[in-house]
Design an enzyme around this catalytic site. Structure first.
Site, PDB file in Angstrom:
ATOM      1  N   PHE A 226      -0.561  -1.945   0.112  1.00 48.56           N
ATOM      2  CA  PHE A 226       0.675  -1.169  -0.029  1.00 48.56           C
ATOM      3  C   PHE A 226       0.956  -0.732  -1.465  1.00 48.56           C
ATOM      4  O   PHE A 226       2.114  -0.511  -1.827  1.00 48.56           O
ATOM      5  CB  PHE A 226       1.868  -1.948   0.548  1.00 48.56           C
ATOM      6  CG  PHE A 226       1.659  -2.394   1.966  1.00 48.56           C
ATOM      7  CD1 PHE A 226       1.598  -1.466   2.999  1.00 48.56           C
ATOM      8  CD2 PHE A 226       1.473  -3.728   2.279  1.00 48.56           C
ATOM      9  CE1 PHE A 226       1.373  -1.861   4.306  1.00 48.56           C
ATOM     10  CE2 PHE A 226       1.244  -4.139   3.590  1.00 48.56           C
ATOM     11  CZ  PHE A 226       1.195  -3.194   4.603  1.00 48.56           C
ATOM     12  N   ARG A 308       6.778  10.705 -10.200  1.00 41.62           N
ATOM     13  CA  ARG A 308       6.862  11.034  -8.772  1.00 41.62           C
ATOM     14  C   ARG A 308       8.321  10.985  -8.286  1.00 41.62           C
ATOM     15  O   ARG A 308       8.712  11.767  -7.420  1.00 41.62           O
ATOM     16  CB  ARG A 308       5.953  10.119  -7.937  1.00 41.62           C
ATOM     17  CG  ARG A 308       5.719  10.616  -6.533  1.00 41.62           C
ATOM     18  CD  ARG A 308       4.665   9.802  -5.793  1.00 41.62           C
ATOM     19  NE  ARG A 308       3.318  10.313  -5.987  1.00 41.62           N
ATOM     20  CZ  ARG A 308       2.756  11.291  -5.254  1.00 41.62           C
ATOM     21  NH1 ARG A 308       3.425  11.855  -4.255  1.00 41.62           N
ATOM     22  NH2 ARG A 308       1.524  11.694  -5.510  1.00 41.62           N
ATOM     23  N   ARG A 340       3.938   1.995  -1.697  1.00 36.23           N
ATOM     24  CA  ARG A 340       4.038   3.067  -0.693  1.00 36.23           C
ATOM     25  C   ARG A 340       5.160   4.077  -1.001  1.00 36.23           C
ATOM     26  O   ARG A 340       6.348   3.768  -0.847  1.00 36.23           O
ATOM     27  CB  ARG A 340       4.272   2.429   0.669  1.00 36.23           C
ATOM     28  CG  ARG A 340       3.730   3.218   1.834  1.00 36.23           C
ATOM     29  CD  ARG A 340       3.809   2.388   3.075  1.00 36.23           C
ATOM     30  NE  ARG A 340       3.030   2.973   4.168  1.00 36.23           N
ATOM     31  CZ  ARG A 340       2.779   2.349   5.314  1.00 36.23           C
ATOM     32  NH1 ARG A 340       3.231   1.136   5.512  1.00 36.23           N
ATOM     33  NH2 ARG A 340       2.074   2.935   6.243  1.00 36.23           N
ATOM     34  N   THR A 439      -0.802  12.491  -9.105  1.00 33.87           N
ATOM     35  CA  THR A 439      -0.191  13.415 -10.069  1.00 33.87           C
ATOM     36  C   THR A 439      -1.030  13.494 -11.343  1.00 33.87           C
ATOM     37  O   THR A 439      -0.940  14.476 -12.072  1.00 33.87           O
ATOM     38  CB  THR A 439       1.249  12.982 -10.395  1.00 33.87           C
ATOM     39  OG1 THR A 439       1.218  11.630 -10.850  1.00 33.87           O
ATOM     40  CG2 THR A 439       2.116  13.074  -9.154  1.00 33.87           C
ATOM     41  N   ALA A 508      -2.081   7.090  -3.161  1.00 37.14           N
ATOM     42  CA  ALA A 508      -1.486   8.421  -3.063  1.00 37.14           C
ATOM     43  C   ALA A 508      -1.741   9.055  -1.686  1.00 37.14           C
ATOM     44  O   ALA A 508      -1.710  10.271  -1.541  1.00 37.14           O
ATOM     45  CB  ALA A 508      -2.015   9.328  -4.184  1.00 37.14           C
ATOM     46  N   GLU A 709       1.723   7.224   3.269  1.00 36.12           N
ATOM     47  CA  GLU A 709       3.033   6.962   2.677  1.00 36.12           C
ATOM     48  C   GLU A 709       4.184   7.763   3.287  1.00 36.12           C
ATOM     49  O   GLU A 709       5.302   7.240   3.395  1.00 36.12           O
ATOM     50  CB  GLU A 709       2.993   7.255   1.171  1.00 36.12           C
ATOM     51  CG  GLU A 709       2.078   6.338   0.370  1.00 36.12           C
ATOM     52  CD  GLU A 709       1.777   6.921  -1.001  1.00 36.12           C
ATOM     53  OE1 GLU A 709       1.034   7.915  -1.079  1.00 36.12           O
ATOM     54  OE2 GLU A 709       2.319   6.404  -1.986  1.00 36.12           O
TER      55      GLU A 709
HETATM   56  N1  MTE Z   1      -1.309   0.652   5.894  1.00 37.88           N
HETATM   57  C1  MTE Z   1      -1.694  -0.645   6.015  1.00 37.88           C
HETATM   58  N2  MTE Z   1      -1.880  -1.147   7.236  1.00 37.88           N
HETATM   59  N3  MTE Z   1      -1.851  -1.434   4.899  1.00 37.88           N
HETATM   60  C2  MTE Z   1      -1.639  -0.951   3.629  1.00 37.88           C
HETATM   61  O1  MTE Z   1      -1.814  -1.681   2.656  1.00 37.88           O
HETATM   62  N4  MTE Z   1      -0.981   0.999   2.257  1.00 37.88           N
HETATM   63  C3  MTE Z   1      -0.247   2.254   2.223  1.00 37.88           C
HETATM   64  C4  MTE Z   1      -0.718   3.188   3.330  1.00 37.88           C
HETATM   65  N5  MTE Z   1      -0.756   2.502   4.591  1.00 37.88           N
HETATM   66  C5  MTE Z   1      -1.232   0.418   3.488  1.00 37.88           C
HETATM   67  C6  MTE Z   1      -1.101   1.196   4.672  1.00 37.88           C
HETATM   68  C7  MTE Z   1      -0.352   2.967   0.965  1.00 37.88           C
HETATM   69  S1  MTE Z   1       0.656   2.505  -0.315  1.00 37.88           S
HETATM   70  C8  MTE Z   1      -1.210   4.020   0.788  1.00 37.88           C
HETATM   71  S2  MTE Z   1      -1.248   4.892  -0.658  1.00 37.88           S
HETATM   72  C9  MTE Z   1      -2.144   4.439   1.828  1.00 37.88           C
HETATM   73  O2  MTE Z   1      -2.043   3.627   2.995  1.00 37.88           O
HETATM   74  C10 MTE Z   1      -3.547   4.364   1.273  1.00 37.88           C
HETATM   75  O3  MTE Z   1      -4.522   4.664   2.204  1.00 37.88           O
HETATM   76  P1  MTE Z   1      -4.940   6.175   2.593  1.00 37.88           P
HETATM   77  O4  MTE Z   1      -4.979   6.979   1.343  1.00 37.88           O
HETATM   78  O5  MTE Z   1      -6.272   5.985   3.202  1.00 37.88           O
HETATM   79  O6  MTE Z   1      -3.895   6.651   3.534  1.00 37.88           O
HETATM   80  N1  HPA Z   2       0.177   8.000  -6.438  1.00 37.91           N
HETATM   81  C1  HPA Z   2      -0.312   6.780  -6.201  1.00 37.91           C
HETATM   82  N2  HPA Z   2      -1.005   6.096  -7.061  1.00 37.91           N
HETATM   83  C2  HPA Z   2      -1.220   6.652  -8.260  1.00 37.91           C
HETATM   84  C3  HPA Z   2      -0.746   7.918  -8.578  1.00 37.91           C
HETATM   85  C4  HPA Z   2      -0.006   8.636  -7.619  1.00 37.91           C
HETATM   86  O1  HPA Z   2       0.451   9.764  -7.830  1.00 37.91           O
HETATM   87  N3  HPA Z   2      -1.127   8.178  -9.846  1.00 37.91           N
HETATM   88  C5  HPA Z   2      -1.806   7.082 -10.257  1.00 37.91           C
HETATM   89  N4  HPA Z   2      -1.878   6.170  -9.307  1.00 37.91           N
HETATM   90 MO1  MOS Z   3      -0.134   3.676  -2.420  1.00 39.88          MO
HETATM   91  S1  MOS Z   3       1.606   3.172  -3.376  1.00 39.88           S
HETATM   92  O1  MOS Z   3      -0.334   5.091  -3.449  1.00 39.88           O
HETATM   93  O2  MOS Z   3      -1.181   2.514  -3.051  1.00 39.88           O
END
Ligand code: MTE
Ligand code: HPA
Ligand code: MOS
Length: 758
Positions: A226, A308, A340, A439, A508, A709
């Site tokens: 997360f 952000r 997130r 970003t 992100a 997110e």
């Molecule tokens: N979903 C689960 N089950 N566990 C996680 O840790 N992290 C969230 C989201 N969904 C998370 C989750 C966060 S903060 C992000 S940025 C995205 O998943 C990252 O994965 P993705 O870029 O593949 O969507």
């Molecule tokens: N989102 C999530 N994680 C990050 C970012 C962003 O924009 N920039 C650097 N780490």
């Molecule tokens: Mo998610 S807060 O961009 O790991």
């Protein structure tokens, strides 16, 4: 198209067979356990440190101190502001030294025998204290459009106000964990629960003073992250590696829950101050906004998080003149980090709060004021990015109002409220627009290494990490389609820095967009090499060759892909390729705060209905209807899980989860007994989730859209529904509902009292 029904590790998750970093402990019988010596003060100088007694403890093997660091004893990813062995303590429970033991118990007992003396210094604990002391890591960051002050002064109506927004504990089920060892070639190998293996590798190499090619970091999967493991996995990997370097033995670091909560960063608490100008219809004229985030002891990712927040202080609305400034407060607390939404949720809560205050000042319905201020096609944001597909905001809004029977239920609720003096219901709809891309533009790149074997089976390596979000499931689907094999033929390998170098964090929400495109690039190259081979075998035109589900067809022929692969191999054609992707056309200039930081926006909206008990301030979430724009879903069931989970996690942040630090800067809520998390009773009693139809996103892998997110911010509708219900306790002339976040029973109770008195 054959779709996997569910997450590729779903069975292993529920049977317990899925391996996480700490499950590897039993493979290393010679492993040492590390335990930290904690500071009992939030701000202090270490005046004396002696480990002699600890080394007498049976089972203690060694200790780790500043003098043991062969490289640079600093794990700060950007600013180098995180000493691994500090002389000045800057938050409560900060590790001063580490003890290595044959057992965890020995290490703990040893740590208790380390003698440390401190000179205690005054601590800055709250954002307000930091503002008074001008204690900032950064700021002001600023985004400006037009002359906001003049626009506000010229507006028919103005309002000023403040809002405090609490932080949030990640509470990933798997706490921070790393196991380091020397590998078979004399290199350092670290198993780490990290979202950013390449950066973990960088920090381990920095601390050990060795080249990065001497360090391999692997992440098999995480039990949730997360954002909490985007940078904060690094120090624990570094301690494990340092222990291995010093003792030549495998070393394990795993924080138990209480330590994980006391030591690691959280979602940033924010304090907002605003002045807004608007007209009699509730249309925004100008907004002056100050945002203060609580960064804690080090900068971490606080700057991009604050950017952000500033980028999202418009949410889905056109603010014609805006002056938004932000500061990262330096407090003696845990170092707040990615979570997130990455600051976006805080920015959006503020503008939604402001629109409600405008609506109630004008005695208009909040949803009416919201929709009047929507962006339309052709509008640009305050940082100069065109709002592509702005029409989707209204399309989603109108569709959801229909499917949730918004107007009908408003009338029902008005009747219910008239009949119930001590119990009121509230219904609210809120939109969400969330920018997709890191970003920091350079992070928007990804690599992959796809290996095809002659029998038609495939290994896919890519830079993304699996944290439960289903990235590997989507990648498997992309590779299967990209190569024309069945999903079963594809294995996604654990993420390793020796397969794909210099990767970005999986964050992100861009994991699939970036890594999926890199994987597809590799698959496309391999397929192109196979086409002439297959055409020759099938006796058809190369343009007629098709690959699907492990078969290759063309003309009247249809053969197994393995036979084509074998023929290609005999012709000495490589059956593996690396893929690469960089997001096109994005840029941002922090000096002028203008550009196109996002590849596109993810849109959504939610309707929530709550009921408040006026005697206790307790609330129930009766129903939630969500509509999210996810483009063409690659794995619908995974996306559904992301939307449901994100929404509930957001509702937890805004209504239940309250972090309390005492005056000494100690986290009072350091366990599940004191920190309330959402569970079954907090789930909406009726929960309807839908995907926007006809939503193909051109320029993104398979027309899909990021989903990780954005749904979290749909939970702002719960907070707004609570404010609606609170308002219903007062008269119609009641005015704005001022409510700091989270909306705990106490805060709701006091707000109800205030509404009743009016
Ligand atoms: N979903 C689960 N089950 N566990 C996680 O840790 N992290 C969230 C989201 N969904 C998370 C989750 C966060 S903060 C992000 S940025 C995205 O998943 C990252 O994965 P993705 O870029 O593949 O969507
Ligand atoms: N989102 C999530 N994680 C990050 C970012 C962003 O924009 N920039 C650097 N780490
Ligand atoms: Mo998610 S807060 O961009 O790991």
């Amino acid at each position: 198209m054959v779709k996997p029904a569910h997450h590729e590790s779903a069975e292993a998750h529920v049977t317990g067979e899925a391996l996480y970093t700490d499950d590897l402990v039993s493979r290393f019988p010679h492993l040492l356990h590390a335990w930290p010596v904690l500071s009992p003060h939030a701000h202090a100088l270490v005046t004396y440190l002696n480990v002699a007694d600890a080394l007498e403890e049976p089972g203690v093997v060694d200790t780790l101190l500043a003098a043991d660091v062969p490289g640079e004893g600093n794990t700060g990813a950007n600013r180098h502001d995180e000493l691994l062995f500090p002389v000045e303590i800057t938050y409560h429970s900060q590790p001063v030294a580490w003890v290595l033991g044959e057992t965890l118990e020995a290490a703990r007992l040893g740590a208790a025998r380390v003698v440390v003396q401190f000179e205690v210094l005054p601590a800055i604990v709250t954002i307000q204290d930091a503002i008074s002391a001008k204690s900032f890591h950064s700021g002001p960051l600023r985004i400006r459009r037009g002359d906001a002050a003049a626009a506000i002064d010229d507006a028919p109506h103005t309002l000023a106000g403040e809002l405090s927004i609490g932080g949030q504990e990640h509470f990933y089920l798997e706490t921070q964990c790393a196991i380091a060892r020397y590998d078979e070639t004399g290199g350092i190998h670290v198993e780490s629960s990290t979202q950013h293996p390449a950066e973990t590798q960088e920090i381990v190499a920095r601390v050990l003073g060795i080249a990065r090619n001497q360090v391999t970091v692997q992440c098999t999967r995480m039990g949730g992250a997360f954002g909490g493991k985007e940078v904060q996995a690094n120090p624990y990997a570094a301690i494990a590696a340092l222990g291995t370097w010093k003792t030549k033995r495998p070393v394990r670091v795993r924080l138990p829950r209480r330590l994980d909560m006391a030591l690691t960063g959280k979602r940033h608490p924010f304090f907002a101050r605003f002045r807004v100008g608007f007209d009699a219809d509730g249309l925004l004229r100008g907004l002056d906004l100050e945002l203060y985030s609580d960064g804690g002891w080090s900068i971490d990712l606080s700057e991009p998080v604050l950017w952000r927040a500033l980028f999202h202080s418009d949410n889905a609305y056109l603010v014609p003149a805006l002056d938004a400034r932000g500061w990262v407060c330096h407090t003696h607390k845990t170092s707040q980090t990615a979570f997130r939404g990455f600051g976006g949720p805080q920015g959006m809560v503020v503008i939604e709060d402001i629109l409600e205050r405008i609506a109630r000042t004008l005695r208009l319905d909040p949803h009416v004021v919201r929709e009047r201020n929507f962006y339309s096609e052709g509008d640009v944001t305050h940082y100069g990015q065109p709002v592509k597909d702005a029409g989707r905001i209204e399309r989603i809004w109108n569709r959801l109002k229909e499917t949730s029977e918004f107007n009908l239920r408003r009338a029902e609720i008005a009747r219910f409220n008239a009949a119930h003096p001590h119990c009121k219901r509230g219904l609210a709809i809120t939109p969400a627009k969330f920018g997709i891309s890191f970003t920091a533009t350079f992070f928007n790149q990804a690599g992959a290494l796809v290996l095809v074997y002659r029998d038609g089976s495939v290994q896919v390596n890519h830079g993304g990490t699996e944290m439960g979000q289903g990235l590997h499931t989507k990648i498997r689907e992309i590779a299967a389609q990209g190569l024309g094999v069945t999903v079963d033929a594809v294995r996604v390998m654990p993420t390793r820095t020796d397969k794909v170098p210099n990767t970005s964090a999986t964050a992100a929400s861009a994991g699939t967009d970036l890594n999926g495109a890199a994987v597809l690039d590799a698959c496309t190259q391999i397929r192109a090499r196979l086409v002439p081979v297959a055409a020759e075998m099938l006796g058809c035109d190369p343009a007629a060759v098709r690959f699907a589900a492990g078969r290759v067809s063309g003309g009247s022929g249809d053969i197994d892909i393995a036979s084509v692969l074998d023929a290609a191999y005999r012709k000495r054609i490589p059956l593996f390729a690396h893929g690469f992707y960089r997001t096109p056309e994005i840029h941002f200039d922090a000096k002028t705060a203008t550009g196109k930081p996002f590849h596109y926006f993810a849109y959504g909206a939610a309707v929530s209905e709550v009921e408040i008990d006026g005697f206790t301030g307790a609330h129930r979430l009766l129903r939630a209807d969500l509509l999210q724009d996810i483009g063409d879903s690659i794995v619908p069931l995974v996306d559904l899980g992301q939307i449901e989970g994100g929404f509930v996690q957001g509702a937890g942040w805004l209504t239940l989860e309250e972090l309390v630090w005492d005056a000494q800067g100690r986290l009072a809520t350091n366990g599940a007994s004191t920190y309330k998390l959402p569970s079954w009773p907090e789930m909406p009693e009726v929960f309807n989730v839908a995907f926007l139809e006809r939503a193909t996103e051109p320029g993104v892998i398979f027309g899909s859209k990021a989903v990780g997110e954005p749904p979290l911010m749909l939970a702002i509708s719960v907070r707004e529904a609570i404010r609606e219900a609170i308002a219903a306790f007062g008269c119609e002339c009641g005015g704005p509902v001022e409510l700091d976040s989270p909306a705990t029973p106490e805060r709701i109770f006091w707000a109800v009292g205030k509404a009743r008195r009016r």
